[in-house]
Scaffold this motif. Structure first.
Motif, mmCIF file in Angstrom:
data_model
loop_
_atom_site.group_PDB
_atom_site.id
_atom_site.type_symbol
_atom_site.label_atom_id
_atom_site.label_comp_id
_atom_site.label_asym_id
_atom_site.label_seq_id
_atom_site.Cartn_x
_atom_site.Cartn_y
_atom_site.Cartn_z
ATOM 1 N N CYS A 255 -6.052 0.702 5.616
ATOM 2 C CA CYS A 255 -6.448 2.102 5.481
ATOM 3 C C CYS A 255 -7.479 2.309 4.376
ATOM 4 O O CYS A 255 -8.030 3.376 4.228
ATOM 5 C CB CYS A 255 -5.219 2.967 5.211
ATOM 6 S SG CYS A 255 -4.468 2.657 3.619
ATOM 7 N N CYS B 183 0.848 -1.184 0.000
ATOM 8 C CA CYS B 183 0.000 0.000 0.000
ATOM 9 C C CYS B 183 0.890 1.242 0.000
ATOM 10 O O CYS B 183 1.847 1.337 0.743
ATOM 11 C CB CYS B 183 -0.881 -0.025 1.250
ATOM 12 S SG CYS B 183 -1.869 1.455 1.418
ATOM 13 N N GLN C 288 -8.094 -3.546 -2.434
ATOM 14 C CA GLN C 288 -8.177 -2.445 -1.478
ATOM 15 C C GLN C 288 -7.436 -2.828 -0.207
ATOM 16 O O GLN C 288 -7.502 -3.963 0.249
ATOM 17 C CB GLN C 288 -9.637 -2.155 -1.160
ATOM 18 C CG GLN C 288 -9.807 -0.829 -0.459
ATOM 19 C CD GLN C 288 -11.277 -0.453 -0.363
ATOM 20 O OE1 GLN C 288 -12.137 -1.234 -0.713
ATOM 21 N NE2 GLN C 288 -11.541 0.742 0.128
ATOM 22 N N CYS C 289 -6.745 -1.860 0.319
ATOM 23 C CA CYS C 289 -5.980 -2.115 1.540
ATOM 24 C C CYS C 289 -6.929 -2.373 2.694
ATOM 25 O O CYS C 289 -7.892 -1.647 2.907
ATOM 26 C CB CYS C 289 -5.088 -0.911 1.841
ATOM 27 S SG CYS C 289 -4.147 -1.118 3.358
ATOM 28 N N ARG D 152 0.123 4.012 0.919
ATOM 29 C CA ARG D 152 -0.261 4.912 2.003
ATOM 30 C C ARG D 152 0.349 4.469 3.323
ATOM 31 O O ARG D 152 1.026 5.235 3.993
ATOM 32 C CB ARG D 152 -1.774 4.904 2.118
ATOM 33 C CG ARG D 152 -2.324 6.204 2.592
ATOM 34 C CD ARG D 152 -3.809 6.223 2.269
ATOM 35 N NE ARG D 152 -4.516 7.245 2.981
ATOM 36 C CZ ARG D 152 -5.842 7.344 2.953
ATOM 37 N NH1 ARG D 152 -6.538 6.475 2.267
ATOM 38 N NH2 ARG D 152 -6.436 8.284 3.598
ATOM 39 N N CYS D 153 0.063 3.243 3.686
ATOM 40 C CA CYS D 153 0.511 2.781 5.006
ATOM 41 C C CYS D 153 1.592 1.722 4.903
ATOM 42 O O CYS D 153 2.034 1.188 5.899
ATOM 43 C CB CYS D 153 -0.675 2.257 5.798
ATOM 44 S SG CYS D 153 -1.466 0.837 5.053
ATOM 45 N N SER E 142 -6.981 2.227 1.281
ATOM 46 C CA SER E 142 -6.436 2.867 0.086
ATOM 47 C C SER E 142 -6.461 1.907 -1.092
ATOM 48 O O SER E 142 -6.384 0.701 -0.925
ATOM 49 C CB SER E 142 -5.004 3.317 0.375
ATOM 50 O OG SER E 142 -4.427 3.810 -0.812
ATOM 51 N N LYS E 143 -6.568 2.482 -2.241
ATOM 52 C CA LYS E 143 -6.593 1.629 -3.428
ATOM 53 C C LYS E 143 -5.354 1.852 -4.281
ATOM 54 O O LYS E 143 -5.300 1.478 -5.443
ATOM 55 C CB LYS E 143 -7.836 1.941 -4.259
ATOM 56 C CG LYS E 143 -9.080 1.387 -3.596
ATOM 57 C CD LYS E 143 -10.294 1.681 -4.441
ATOM 58 C CE LYS E 143 -11.541 1.147 -3.746
ATOM 59 N NZ LYS E 143 -12.742 1.498 -4.499
#
Ligand SMILES: [Zn+2]
Length: 44
Positions: free
Chosen positions: A25, A4, A21-22, A6-7, A27-28
């Motif tokens: 979080c 991911c 999808q995570c 993001r994280c 996030s995609k």
């Protein structure tokens, strides 16, 4: 192996990454994790 963006949570998935999808979080956005391949840098 995808991570991911993001994280930095590693996401296990097969080849099918559609709709991925995570779980953490949500996030995609993912990026493909690269194996540790370093090109030997020669001096000169
Ligand atoms: Zn995430």
């Amino acid at each position: 192996m995808y991570k991911c963006s993001r994280c930095k949570e590693p996401v296990r998935s097969g080849m099918n990454t559609v709709g991925l999808q995570c779980e953490k979080c949500g996030s995609k956005v993912f990026y493909k994790e690269r194996p540790n391949v370093r090109k030997p840098v020669k001096g000169r």
